[in-house]
Design a protein around this motif. Sequence first.
Motif, mmCIF file in Angstrom:
data_model
loop_
_atom_site.group_PDB
_atom_site.id
_atom_site.type_symbol
_atom_site.label_atom_id
_atom_site.label_comp_id
_atom_site.label_asym_id
_atom_site.label_seq_id
_atom_site.Cartn_x
_atom_site.Cartn_y
_atom_site.Cartn_z
ATOM 1 N N SER A 11 0.787 -1.223 0.000
ATOM 2 C CA SER A 11 0.000 0.000 0.000
ATOM 3 C C SER A 11 0.828 1.288 0.000
ATOM 4 C CB SER A 11 -0.915 0.022 1.226
ATOM 5 O OG SER A 11 -1.628 1.232 1.283
ATOM 6 N N ASP A 64 -9.923 -2.987 -1.101
ATOM 7 C CA ASP A 64 -9.921 -1.534 -0.930
ATOM 8 C C ASP A 64 -9.608 -1.299 0.547
ATOM 9 O OD1 ASP A 64 -10.706 1.248 -0.504
ATOM 10 O OD2 ASP A 64 -11.827 1.109 -2.370
ATOM 11 N N PHE A 112 -9.948 1.631 2.128
ATOM 12 C CA PHE A 112 -10.855 2.635 2.677
ATOM 13 C C PHE A 112 -10.141 3.620 3.608
ATOM 14 C CE2 PHE A 112 -13.641 -0.862 1.425
ATOM 15 C CZ PHE A 112 -14.590 -0.182 0.681
ATOM 16 N N THR A 164 -6.980 0.964 -3.659
ATOM 17 C CA THR A 164 -8.343 0.892 -4.166
ATOM 18 C C THR A 164 -8.405 -0.238 -5.191
ATOM 19 O OG1 THR A 164 -7.930 2.480 -5.941
ATOM 20 C CG2 THR A 164 -8.700 3.368 -3.829
ATOM 21 N N LEU A 186 -15.942 -5.962 -4.556
ATOM 22 C CA LEU A 186 -14.479 -5.996 -4.649
ATOM 23 C C LEU A 186 -14.012 -7.362 -5.151
ATOM 24 C CD1 LEU A 186 -13.599 -4.218 -1.271
ATOM 25 C CD2 LEU A 186 -13.642 -3.201 -3.554
#
Length: 359
Positions: free
Chosen positions: A179, A220, A222, A228, A274
């Motif tokens: 991430s 995701d 969030f 995402t 997702l």
Amino acid sequence: MGLNSVFKPLDIGNISLPNRVVFPAFQTNLASSDGTVTERLMNMYGKLAAGGSGMIIAGCIAISDEGAPQTNVLKINHDMHIAPLKELFRLIGENGAVPAAQLIHAGRQTLSMMTGHKLVAPSAIPCPVMKEIPVELDKDGIERIQDDFVAASVRVKKAGAELIELHGAFGYLIGGFLSPYSNKRTDKYGKDRALFFTEIIEKVKEKVEDVPLSCRISGDEFVEGGLTLDETRKIAQRLEEAGADVISVAAGTYASMAHMAPTQDMGEGVHVHLAKGIQEAVDVPVMCAGNIRSLEFADKIISEKKADLVAICRPQLADPSFVKKSASKQPFNECTDCGTCIYFLRGEKSVTCPQNPEL
């Protein structure tokens, strides 16, 4: 309404699941202080396996003391853990479910007071919930942890796990590397944030090539600046290319805890979209999770080809026979969404459930 889709068997590599329902890895804090299986865990998993799930994923199993997310989690950092886990996996198999193991390194989402070690992460950025500043991993540290995942995989295979899941979701260490929210590195592990994970998959496959690998990711996160679906679709493709046999799709991090364990008021199957988005990008089975509270809804997900497997956790904690009772139209103890099982948010020591006092 029939349940033909959710009860259709599924072959993954050399294993065959009797149905599409999975009890996912769940932090219980019911292991011994040294990370060994306890009688209470044996009782819990034995009842869950007998209750009808096609696969039971035991976990989260820490690959090292340093990577433990809680105080009394299962561990697999020493050969002494093999025999107790072998008994657990044998019990799960004898009761009709495929035994699997999830491996985890918590990264920055733990506390040094719990692990006895400094926290490590891709970057020296604290988790906004845990707040402790981690040490940024250097090349040697990265290789050491990758080797820990390999050694842990070899041990759980020896213990009888028929599928191994690598935990890359929820902002734990692997997810932290994936991430941009938590990985600010400028080296190759920052320029290619999936590299840490793909190298682990490749190294594990070299040693346990005949055991299918599931890779869990947050579809995701969030959080602002986090992953995402646009990016996780590409990540899932990379994981498949590296050797992943299943992509397990969850959501959230500690900073978006509501998405890790969504409440009923967030909606039924809140993260199915997702899983569907990632399923469209890969050619391996995809597992979905998040407020799947009935077999009828689970069957709808499978029949509409939005996912290949469904992870159902809290309804099975409330009643370990949820699957069998639902299939035969018997009443069962329903999850009331009280949040008691998310014990660490309530300051409790381990998991409990008022609907299931024997847990």
